[in-house]
Design a protein around this motif. Structure first.
Motif, PDB file in Angstrom:
ATOM      1  N   GLU A 195       0.806  -1.222   0.000  1.00 43.90           N
ATOM      2  CA  GLU A 195       0.000   0.000   0.000  1.00 43.90           C
ATOM      3  C   GLU A 195       0.839   1.272   0.000  1.00 43.90           C
ATOM      4  OE1 GLU A 195      -3.863  -1.469   2.537  1.00 43.90           O
ATOM      5  OE2 GLU A 195      -2.003  -1.121   3.667  1.00 43.90           O
ATOM      6  N   VAL A 196       2.147   1.141  -0.153  1.00 45.31           N
ATOM      7  CA  VAL A 196       3.032   2.302  -0.049  1.00 45.31           C
ATOM      8  C   VAL A 196       3.958   2.388  -1.266  1.00 45.31           C
ATOM      9  CG1 VAL A 196       2.949   2.313   2.466  1.00 45.31           C
ATOM     10  CG2 VAL A 196       4.719   0.972   1.315  1.00 45.31           C
ATOM     11  N   TYR A 197       4.720   3.479  -1.314  1.00 48.45           N
ATOM     12  CA  TYR A 197       5.679   3.716  -2.386  1.00 48.45           C
ATOM     13  C   TYR A 197       7.104   3.643  -1.851  1.00 48.45           C
ATOM     14  CZ  TYR A 197       1.936   5.558  -5.389  1.00 48.45           C
ATOM     15  OH  TYR A 197       0.805   5.705  -6.152  1.00 48.45           O
ATOM     16  N   TYR A 198       8.056   3.497  -2.796  1.00 49.61           N
ATOM     17  CA  TYR A 198       9.460   3.600  -2.418  1.00 49.61           C
ATOM     18  C   TYR A 198      10.198   4.448  -3.445  1.00 49.61           C
ATOM     19  CZ  TYR A 198      10.584   0.026  -5.945  1.00 49.61           C
ATOM     20  OH  TYR A 198      10.717  -0.671  -7.122  1.00 49.61           O
ATOM     21  N   LYS A 199      11.296   5.060  -2.988  1.00 48.97           N
ATOM     22  CA  LYS A 199      12.082   5.967  -3.819  1.00 48.97           C
ATOM     23  C   LYS A 199      13.562   5.756  -3.529  1.00 48.97           C
ATOM     24  CE  LYS A 199      13.382   9.907  -5.929  1.00 48.97           C
ATOM     25  NZ  LYS A 199      13.353  10.061  -7.404  1.00 48.97           N
ATOM     26  N   THR A 200      14.361   5.611  -4.562  1.00 51.99           N
ATOM     27  CA  THR A 200      15.812   5.568  -4.398  1.00 51.99           C
ATOM     28  C   THR A 200      16.411   6.820  -5.028  1.00 51.99           C
ATOM     29  OG1 THR A 200      16.039   4.276  -6.448  1.00 51.99           O
ATOM     30  CG2 THR A 200      15.950   3.052  -4.369  1.00 51.99           C
ATOM     31  N   ASN A 201      17.501   7.304  -4.449  1.00 48.33           N
ATOM     32  CA  ASN A 201      18.137   8.495  -5.025  1.00 48.33           C
ATOM     33  C   ASN A 201      18.980   8.119  -6.236  1.00 48.33           C
ATOM     34  OD1 ASN A 201      20.241   7.225  -3.718  1.00 48.33           O
ATOM     35  ND2 ASN A 201      20.892   9.012  -2.545  1.00 48.33           N
ATOM     36  N   ASP A 202      19.583   9.118  -6.860  1.00 50.34           N
ATOM     37  CA  ASP A 202      20.257   8.905  -8.154  1.00 50.34           C
ATOM     38  C   ASP A 202      21.397   7.901  -8.079  1.00 50.34           C
ATOM     39  OD1 ASP A 202      18.523  10.650  -9.359  1.00 50.34           O
ATOM     40  OD2 ASP A 202      19.869  12.383  -9.221  1.00 50.34           O
ATOM     41  N   ASP A 203      22.135   7.891  -6.965  1.00 50.24           N
ATOM     42  CA  ASP A 203      23.261   6.959  -6.882  1.00 50.24           C
ATOM     43  C   ASP A 203      22.919   5.703  -6.072  1.00 50.24           C
ATOM     44  OD1 ASP A 203      23.172   8.003  -4.360  1.00 50.24           O
ATOM     45  OD2 ASP A 203      25.213   8.815  -4.362  1.00 50.24           O
ATOM     46  N   THR A 213      22.061   5.151  -3.059  1.00 51.14           N
ATOM     47  CA  THR A 213      22.611   5.000  -1.707  1.00 51.14           C
ATOM     48  C   THR A 213      21.545   5.189  -0.632  1.00 51.14           C
ATOM     49  OG1 THR A 213      23.228   7.348  -1.645  1.00 51.14           O
ATOM     50  CG2 THR A 213      24.908   5.774  -2.407  1.00 51.14           C
ATOM     51  N   GLU A 214      20.384   5.764  -1.008  1.00 45.51           N
ATOM     52  CA  GLU A 214      19.325   6.028  -0.032  1.00 45.51           C
ATOM     53  C   GLU A 214      17.996   5.472  -0.538  1.00 45.51           C
ATOM     54  OE1 GLU A 214      18.386   9.747   2.652  1.00 45.51           O
ATOM     55  OE2 GLU A 214      17.538  10.074   0.659  1.00 45.51           O
ATOM     56  N   LEU A 215      17.288   4.801   0.356  1.00 42.17           N
ATOM     57  CA  LEU A 215      15.965   4.272   0.073  1.00 42.17           C
ATOM     58  C   LEU A 215      14.966   4.934   1.003  1.00 42.17           C
ATOM     59  CD1 LEU A 215      13.956   2.114  -1.105  1.00 42.17           C
ATOM     60  CD2 LEU A 215      14.711   0.615   0.765  1.00 42.17           C
ATOM     61  N   ILE A 216      13.892   5.475   0.430  1.00 42.74           N
ATOM     62  CA  ILE A 216      12.803   6.076   1.207  1.00 42.74           C
ATOM     63  C   ILE A 216      11.533   5.284   0.941  1.00 42.74           C
ATOM     64  CG2 ILE A 216      11.437   8.146   1.643  1.00 42.74           C
ATOM     65  CD1 ILE A 216      13.741   9.804   0.524  1.00 42.74           C
ATOM     66  N   ILE A 217      10.880   4.859   1.995  1.00 45.67           N
ATOM     67  CA  ILE A 217       9.588   4.182   1.879  1.00 45.67           C
ATOM     68  C   ILE A 217       8.547   5.102   2.500  1.00 45.67           C
ATOM     69  CG2 ILE A 217       8.255   2.124   2.479  1.00 45.67           C
ATOM     70  CD1 ILE A 217      10.952   0.628   2.652  1.00 45.67           C
ATOM     71  N   TYR A 218       7.496   5.420   1.749  1.00 47.30           N
ATOM     72  CA  TYR A 218       6.546   6.427   2.227  1.00 47.30           C
ATOM     73  C   TYR A 218       5.116   6.091   1.800  1.00 47.30           C
ATOM     74  CZ  TYR A 218       6.910   8.418  -2.538  1.00 47.30           C
ATOM     75  OH  TYR A 218       6.898   8.615  -3.895  1.00 47.30           O
ATOM     76  N   GLY A 219       4.176   6.756   2.441  1.00 47.46           N
ATOM     77  CA  GLY A 219       2.764   6.562   2.142  1.00 47.46           C
ATOM     78  C   GLY A 219       2.014   6.160   3.391  1.00 47.46           C
ATOM     79  N   TYR A 220       0.768   5.758   3.217  1.00 50.53           N
ATOM     80  CA  TYR A 220      -0.054   5.348   4.341  1.00 50.53           C
ATOM     81  C   TYR A 220      -0.524   3.913   4.125  1.00 50.53           C
ATOM     82  CZ  TYR A 220      -3.639   5.293   7.941  1.00 50.53           C
ATOM     83  OH  TYR A 220      -4.377   4.981   9.051  1.00 50.53           O
ATOM     84  N   GLY A 221      -0.140   3.023   5.038  1.00 52.22           N
ATOM     85  CA  GLY A 221      -0.552   1.633   4.927  1.00 52.22           C
ATOM     86  C   GLY A 221       0.610   0.687   5.134  1.00 52.22           C
ATOM     87  N   ASN A 222       0.437  -0.541   4.660  1.00 48.96           N
ATOM     88  CA  ASN A 222       1.402  -1.608   4.886  1.00 48.96           C
ATOM     89  C   ASN A 222       2.284  -1.845   3.669  1.00 48.96           C
ATOM     90  OD1 ASN A 222       0.157  -2.066   7.381  1.00 48.96           O
ATOM     91  ND2 ASN A 222      -1.227  -3.606   6.532  1.00 48.96           N
ATOM     92  N   MET A 223       3.508  -2.258   3.948  1.00 44.08           N
ATOM     93  CA  MET A 223       4.343  -2.800   2.886  1.00 44.08           C
ATOM     94  C   MET A 223       3.758  -4.152   2.470  1.00 44.08           C
ATOM     95  SD  MET A 223       8.012  -1.854   4.661  1.00 44.08           S
ATOM     96  CE  MET A 223       9.000  -2.808   3.525  1.00 44.08           C
TER      97      MET A 223
END
Length: 211
Positions: free
Chosen positions: A154-162, A164-174
């Motif tokens: 139920e959520v999104y994820y975002k990685t940066n250009d290189d 090195t960073e993972l962001i998991i965001y949104g409302y709900g469950n992975m």
């Protein structure tokens, strides 16, 4: 008609069949901690949720199309709001004067097309980014837009250009389970390809379950 009970009501449920929340419907109901809205609601009226000081999260329903003037306004403890894909209109000060609001999750590939850009998100100093879906582009209250790399559960994820960073965001469950049963001890999580480069993982407010 429920105004006489406003100091006693702590939870509001708007059930199936309701299409519109009327003007000033829950105005200044400060004891309310939780509000649940049916997905059939199309519009939220003027000042409908304004001044609800006890509310920290608002999940606008999947069918919502319009947020009226001052609808979500002057909520001093609101931290997060989730907006679905179908929302097209946010009127003057529709979301504004929420000093603790930091997380706006827009489950869409583009911001609302009809938005009062001069007042929407005004007096919300903690908002620096709007977190969107895949391909998210456009403008939303003059804020930086975050475009998702992909979704999981139920959520999104975002990685940066290189990567090195993972962001998991949104409302709900992975997603429920990322274990790769074809390779013992491995994972089929969508970010598994970045395991050798990732140094930072950030799980944002609103994610309810880590798989």
């Amino acid at each position: 008609e429920w105004d006489e009970y406003k100091n006693e009501i702590v939870k509001i449920r708007v059930e199936l069949g309701i299409r519109h929340i009327g003007n000033y419907a829950f105005y200044n109901m400060n004891e309310v901690k939780e509000i649940k809205l049916t997905e059939l609601i199309k519009t939220i009226g003027t000042n409908a949720l304004s001044g609800m000081s006890g509310v920290s999260e608002i999940i606008t329903p999947e069918g919502i199309e319009e947020i009226g003037e001052y609808s979500i306004h002057n909520l001093p403890n609101l931290k997060m709001i989730k907006i679905p894909d179908g929302l097209t209109t946010i009127k003057s000060n529709g979301i504004a004067k929420c000093p603790e609001l930091e997380y706006v999750y827009h489950y869409s590939s583009s911001p609302p097309t009809n938005i009062d850009s001069t007042t929407v998100l005004s007096d919300c100093p903690k908002i620096t980014k709007i977190y969107g879906g895949e391909g998210y582009e456009g403008t939303f209250g003059g804020k930086t837009l975050i475009q998702a790399t992909g979704s999981t559960g139920e959520v999104y994820y975002k990685t940066n250009d290189d990567s090195t960073e993972l962001i998991i965001y949104g409302y709900g469950n992975m997603a429920e389970d990322y274990y790769d049963y074809s390779q013992t001890g491995n994972t089929n999580a969508p970010w598994a390809a970045y395991r050798d480069s990732l140094t930072t993982v950030r799980i944002k407010y609103g994610v309810k379950k880590i798989a």
